[in-house]
Design a protein around this motif. Structure first.
Motif, short mmCIF file in Angstrom:
data_model
loop_
_atom_site.label_atom_id
_atom_site.label_comp_id
_atom_site.label_asym_id
_atom_site.label_seq_id
_atom_site.Cartn_x
_atom_site.Cartn_y
_atom_site.Cartn_z
N LEU A 18 0.85 -1.18 0.00
CA LEU A 18 0.00 0.00 0.00
C LEU A 18 0.89 1.23 0.00
CD1 LEU A 18 -2.71 1.57 0.39
CD2 LEU A 18 -2.35 1.29 2.87
N ILE A 19 0.78 2.04 -1.03
CA ILE A 19 1.54 3.29 -1.08
C ILE A 19 0.75 4.35 -0.31
CG2 ILE A 19 2.41 5.13 -2.56
CD1 ILE A 19 3.98 2.50 -2.79
N ALA A 20 1.42 4.98 0.66
CA ALA A 20 0.83 6.09 1.42
C ALA A 20 1.70 7.30 1.14
CB ALA A 20 0.79 5.77 2.90
N LEU A 47 0.30 2.21 -9.26
CA LEU A 47 -0.61 1.08 -9.47
C LEU A 47 -0.18 0.22 -10.65
CD1 LEU A 47 -3.90 3.06 -8.82
CD2 LEU A 47 -2.96 1.27 -7.35
N LYS A 48 0.30 0.86 -11.71
CA LYS A 48 0.79 0.10 -12.86
C LYS A 48 2.04 -0.70 -12.50
CE LYS A 48 -0.97 2.89 -16.72
NZ LYS A 48 -0.61 3.79 -17.85
N ALA A 49 2.83 -0.16 -11.56
CA ALA A 49 4.04 -0.85 -11.12
C ALA A 49 3.72 -2.04 -10.22
CB ALA A 49 4.97 0.11 -10.39
N GLY A 50 2.47 -2.14 -9.78
CA GLY A 50 2.07 -3.30 -9.00
C GLY A 50 1.60 -3.03 -7.59
N ALA A 51 1.50 -1.77 -7.19
CA ALA A 51 0.98 -1.46 -5.85
C ALA A 51 -0.45 -1.96 -5.75
CB ALA A 51 1.03 0.04 -5.58
N ALA A 52 -0.80 -2.49 -4.58
CA ALA A 52 -2.16 -2.98 -4.36
C ALA A 52 -3.09 -1.86 -3.91
CB ALA A 52 -2.16 -4.09 -3.32
N GLY A 53 -2.50 -0.72 -3.53
CA GLY A 53 -3.33 0.39 -3.10
C GLY A 53 -2.56 1.69 -3.10
N THR A 66 1.08 10.19 -10.44
CA THR A 66 1.90 9.39 -9.54
C THR A 66 1.16 8.14 -9.11
OG1 THR A 66 2.96 11.40 -8.72
CG2 THR A 66 3.26 9.41 -7.43
N ALA A 67 -0.11 8.28 -8.77
CA ALA A 67 -0.90 7.13 -8.34
C ALA A 67 -0.98 6.09 -9.44
CB ALA A 67 -2.30 7.59 -7.94
#
Length: 211
Positions: A82-84, A97-103, A92-93
């Motif tokens: 989860l990116i905070a 997300l394209k790089a694979g972050a789940a949130g 940036t978001a």
């Protein structure tokens, strides 16, 4: 919301942010196994502890959160990250997300939103900050020139825009200075900028760095 028995690693270069996150998460039953203050430390601690969720900032010393995310997922494709971030822009978001972050969560969100995001990511779902999700759904969303950058160019762009030298970026990404110079040339061409000051301003206008 209860997050009993959930294990986490927190990665943020601001100790007070990590403390706030820890208090919130442990207050609902989660367990923070370790804290990192750089992208490299996040990679190492994730490998050591294999938490249910890694909560990670993007703007950190060293390789930064975006590169750390890609390296973690290359080694552990099932990792839940989860990116905070303080960055509230869709560009940036979308990259994260394209790089694979789940949130992706904006730090200005209410505390309960952090708990909701962690719970959803841990359950195998995707979380996107509601404000950002609304922008991403807009068909008329204006395209920023940085969207034309490749992933590697985008990483180099962020580092250079934050004031790192070509030599420092080369060391961070294990590239030769000549390779970074080539990336820089292509970045300038795509963004239509002439020098490092204009490069930094392009990042500011896109909401990618704060001033």
């Amino acid at each position: 919301m209860k997050l009993d028995h959930l294990t986490l690693v927190l990665a943020d270069d601001h100790a007070i942010v990590r403390m706030g996150f820890r208090l919130l998460l442990e207050g609902v039953g989660a367990r923070v196994l370790a804290e990192a203050d750089s992208g490299e430390a996040a990679q190492r601690l994730f490998a050591e502890h294999t938490p249910d969720v890694l909560v990670m900032d993007l703007s950190m010393p060293g390789c930064g959160g975006l590169s750390a995310l890609e390296r973690i997922l290359a080694r552990e494709p099932a990792a839940r990250v989860l990116i905070a971030s303080a960055h509230a822009d869709a560009l940036t978001a979308e990259r994260a997300l394209k790089a694979g972050a789940a949130g992706y969560l904006c730090k200005r969100s209410a505390p309960d939103e952090l708990l909701r995001a962690v719970g959803l990511v841990a359950a195998g779902q995707t979380y996107i900050d509601p404000e950002i999700a609304a922008v991403l759904r807009r068909a008329d969303r204006p395209e920023h020139p940085a969207e034309a950058l490749t992933d590697k160019e985008f990483h180099v762009f962020l580092q250079l825009a934050q004031g790192h030298s070509v030599a420092e970026v080369a060391d961070t990404f294990h590239l030769s200075p000549n390779t970074v110079g080539t990336h820089l040339y292509r970045i300038k061409q795509k963004l239509g900028v002439q020098n490092m000051a204009e490069l930094a301003m392009a990042a500011v206008r896109a909401g990618l760095i704060e001033v």
